[in-house]
Design a protein around this motif. Structure first.
Motif, mmCIF file in Angstrom:
data_model
loop_
_atom_site.group_PDB
_atom_site.id
_atom_site.type_symbol
_atom_site.label_atom_id
_atom_site.label_comp_id
_atom_site.label_asym_id
_atom_site.label_seq_id
_atom_site.Cartn_x
_atom_site.Cartn_y
_atom_site.Cartn_z
ATOM 1 N N GLN A 26 0.822 -1.201 0.000
ATOM 2 C CA GLN A 26 0.000 0.000 0.000
ATOM 3 C C GLN A 26 0.865 1.265 0.000
ATOM 4 N N GLN A 27 1.903 1.273 0.809
ATOM 5 C CA GLN A 27 2.760 2.447 0.938
ATOM 6 C C GLN A 27 3.444 2.792 -0.372
ATOM 7 N N HIS A 28 3.875 1.767 -1.087
ATOM 8 C CA HIS A 28 4.617 1.999 -2.332
ATOM 9 C C HIS A 28 3.723 1.935 -3.574
ATOM 10 N N GLN A 29 2.411 2.009 -3.357
ATOM 11 C CA GLN A 29 1.442 2.050 -4.455
ATOM 12 C C GLN A 29 1.566 0.839 -5.381
ATOM 13 N N LEU A 30 1.864 -0.317 -4.807
ATOM 14 C CA LEU A 30 1.998 -1.541 -5.601
ATOM 15 C C LEU A 30 0.738 -2.404 -5.549
ATOM 16 N N LEU A 31 -0.149 -2.102 -4.612
ATOM 17 C CA LEU A 31 -1.358 -2.914 -4.487
ATOM 18 C C LEU A 31 -2.241 -2.851 -5.733
ATOM 19 N N PRO A 32 -2.449 -1.665 -6.346
ATOM 20 C CA PRO A 32 -3.265 -1.634 -7.572
ATOM 21 C C PRO A 32 -2.710 -2.530 -8.680
ATOM 22 N N ARG A 33 -1.386 -2.592 -8.804
ATOM 23 C CA ARG A 33 -0.789 -3.458 -9.827
ATOM 24 C C ARG A 33 -1.052 -4.924 -9.504
ATOM 25 N N LEU A 34 -0.961 -5.283 -8.224
ATOM 26 C CA LEU A 34 -1.246 -6.663 -7.834
ATOM 27 C C LEU A 34 -2.709 -6.999 -8.110
ATOM 28 N N VAL A 35 -3.602 -6.084 -7.775
ATOM 29 C CA VAL A 35 -5.034 -6.294 -8.038
ATOM 30 C C VAL A 35 -5.258 -6.492 -9.534
ATOM 31 N N GLN A 36 -4.595 -5.679 -10.333
ATOM 32 C CA GLN A 36 -4.730 -5.774 -11.796
ATOM 33 C C GLN A 36 -4.318 -7.148 -12.295
ATOM 34 N N GLU A 37 -3.201 -7.656 -11.784
ATOM 35 C CA GLU A 37 -2.713 -8.959 -12.239
ATOM 36 C C GLU A 37 -3.640 -10.087 -11.782
ATOM 37 N N VAL A 38 -4.209 -9.960 -10.590
ATOM 38 C CA VAL A 38 -5.158 -10.969 -10.099
ATOM 39 C C VAL A 38 -6.429 -10.950 -10.947
ATOM 40 N N VAL A 39 -6.919 -9.746 -11.256
ATOM 41 C CA VAL A 39 -8.103 -9.609 -12.119
ATOM 42 C C VAL A 39 -7.849 -10.274 -13.465
ATOM 43 N N LEU A 40 -6.661 -10.051 -13.998
ATOM 44 C CA LEU A 40 -6.312 -10.626 -15.296
ATOM 45 C C LEU A 40 -6.210 -12.144 -15.211
ATOM 46 N N ASP A 41 -5.597 -12.644 -14.161
ATOM 47 C CA ASP A 41 -5.496 -14.105 -13.989
ATOM 48 C C ASP A 41 -6.879 -14.749 -13.912
ATOM 49 N N GLN A 42 -7.786 -14.110 -13.208
ATOM 50 C CA GLN A 42 -9.147 -14.640 -13.103
ATOM 51 C C GLN A 42 -9.842 -14.641 -14.464
ATOM 52 N N SER A 43 -9.579 -13.623 -15.278
ATOM 53 C CA SER A 43 -10.244 -13.490 -16.573
ATOM 54 C C SER A 43 -9.746 -14.492 -17.602
ATOM 55 N N ILE A 44 -8.478 -14.892 -17.503
ATOM 56 C CA ILE A 44 -7.913 -15.802 -18.511
ATOM 57 C C ILE A 44 -7.871 -17.251 -18.027
ATOM 58 N N GLU A 45 -8.414 -17.500 -16.852
ATOM 59 C CA GLU A 45 -8.318 -18.838 -16.255
ATOM 60 C C GLU A 45 -8.853 -19.930 -17.178
ATOM 61 N N SER A 46 -9.942 -19.651 -17.878
ATOM 62 C CA SER A 46 -10.569 -20.683 -18.708
ATOM 63 C C SER A 46 -10.095 -20.660 -20.164
ATOM 64 N N VAL A 47 -9.162 -19.772 -20.501
ATOM 65 C CA VAL A 47 -8.661 -19.689 -21.882
ATOM 66 C C VAL A 47 -7.735 -20.871 -22.154
ATOM 67 N N ALA A 48 -7.966 -21.559 -23.258
ATOM 68 C CA ALA A 48 -7.174 -22.745 -23.601
ATOM 69 C C ALA A 48 -6.087 -22.389 -24.606
ATOM 70 N N CYS A 49 -4.857 -22.820 -24.314
ATOM 71 C CA CYS A 49 -3.727 -22.610 -25.229
ATOM 72 C C CYS A 49 -2.820 -23.826 -25.208
ATOM 73 N N ASP A 50 -2.108 -24.041 -26.304
ATOM 74 C CA ASP A 50 -1.130 -25.118 -26.395
ATOM 75 C C ASP A 50 0.156 -24.657 -25.698
ATOM 76 N N PRO A 51 0.578 -25.313 -24.613
ATOM 77 C CA PRO A 51 1.769 -24.868 -23.871
ATOM 78 C C PRO A 51 3.038 -24.841 -24.719
ATOM 79 N N GLU A 52 3.215 -25.844 -25.570
ATOM 80 C CA GLU A 52 4.428 -25.889 -26.393
ATOM 81 C C GLU A 52 4.457 -24.747 -27.399
ATOM 82 N N GLU A 53 3.325 -24.488 -28.041
ATOM 83 C CA GLU A 53 3.254 -23.369 -28.990
ATOM 84 C C GLU A 53 3.457 -22.045 -28.264
ATOM 85 N N ALA A 54 2.900 -21.958 -27.070
ATOM 86 C CA ALA A 54 3.059 -20.741 -26.275
ATOM 87 C C ALA A 54 4.528 -20.495 -25.961
#
Length: 240
Positions: A22-50
């Motif tokens: 909170q002090q170093h204003q890093l919490l919004p970035r962490l929230v953003q990454e968590v939001v993104l992880d939740q949004s792409i959780e069900s997206v299917a990709c080939d790991p090798e191609e990735a």
């Protein structure tokens, strides 16, 4: 409360870690990454191609280059694979969500995306500005020579020539003038703040909806969505 992270000589427990975020204003970035992880959780990709795409984008052709990059970023091979898979999921999520909106969004934004090459002279002296305009308009004076000699901004170094730049880059008043100009059209001295500005459109370069522009539009739509979603996501510390 037990420490969960050690940085140098400092040991941080959950409460201290949250306070640091909170002090170093890093919490919004962490929230953003968590939001993104939740949004792409069900997206299917080939790991090798990735992984292949991930390495190609970073010019990591050989196994030795991949291992060196891994070491430089202090990652295990599994973490590198997970990073590659996450990048691929984000790319697919963006394409699936906003790919069919890219062209219409481009048309909405086009007036700001068109580029212009233009010449500029600016001075704080209104009498000098008027004299320079007459020398350009009536006497056929060289814009480049007069700009190098009299313009008071950095454009003097390039003979007054600026661009090509998107129409959103110049001062809004200059942008409006250029957007309705014909090539070689000279504008009389225009007061903008403390300056008197003489402008001339040299070339108009319309924006094209090519692959690069399409990806840019998708990225802009994604960024807007991510910012809005992050801001509207509730964050509640769960501390004893």
């Amino acid at each position: 409360m037990a420490a969960v992270l050690k940085i140098g000589d400092s040991e941080l427990d959950i409460r201290a870690l949250l306070e640091q975020l909170q002090q170093h204003q890093l919490l919004p970035r962490l929230v953003q990454e968590v939001v993104l992880d939740q949004s792409i959780e069900s997206v299917a990709c080939d790991p090798e191609e990735a992984y292949k795409t991930f390495c190609l984008q970073r010019n990591l052709v050989s196994e030795q280059q991949q291992q060196a990059w891994q070491t430089q970023h202090k990652l295990t091979q599994e973490q590198m694979y997970m990073m590659a898979l996450r990048d691929a999921k984000i790319a697919k999520f963006k394409e699936d969500t906003w790919g069919n909106q890219a062209e219409s969004y481009f048309l909405e934004r086009k007036i700001k995306l068109d580029r212009v090459l233009y010449s500029l002279i600016r001075t704080k002296d209104p009498s000098l500005a008027q004299e320079l305009y007459f020398r350009l308009n009536d006497d056929g004076g060289s814009f480049a020579d007069l700009a190098r000699r009299y313009s008071e901004g950095q454009e003097a170094q390039t003979g007054g020539l600026i661009g090509p730049v998107e129409l959103s880059v110049p001062h809004p008043m200059i942008g409006r003038m250029l957007s309705v100009s014909q090539p070689e059209q000279l504008w009389s001295p225009t007061p903008i703040g403390e300056w008197y500005v003489i402008t001339r459109l040299e070339k108009f370069v319309p924006a094209q909806f090519d692959d690069s522009m399409r990806q840019r539009m998708i990225d802009e739509l994604f960024k807007t969505w991510l910012q809005e979603t992050t801001q509207s996501t509730a964050v509640q510390p769960l501390l004893p």
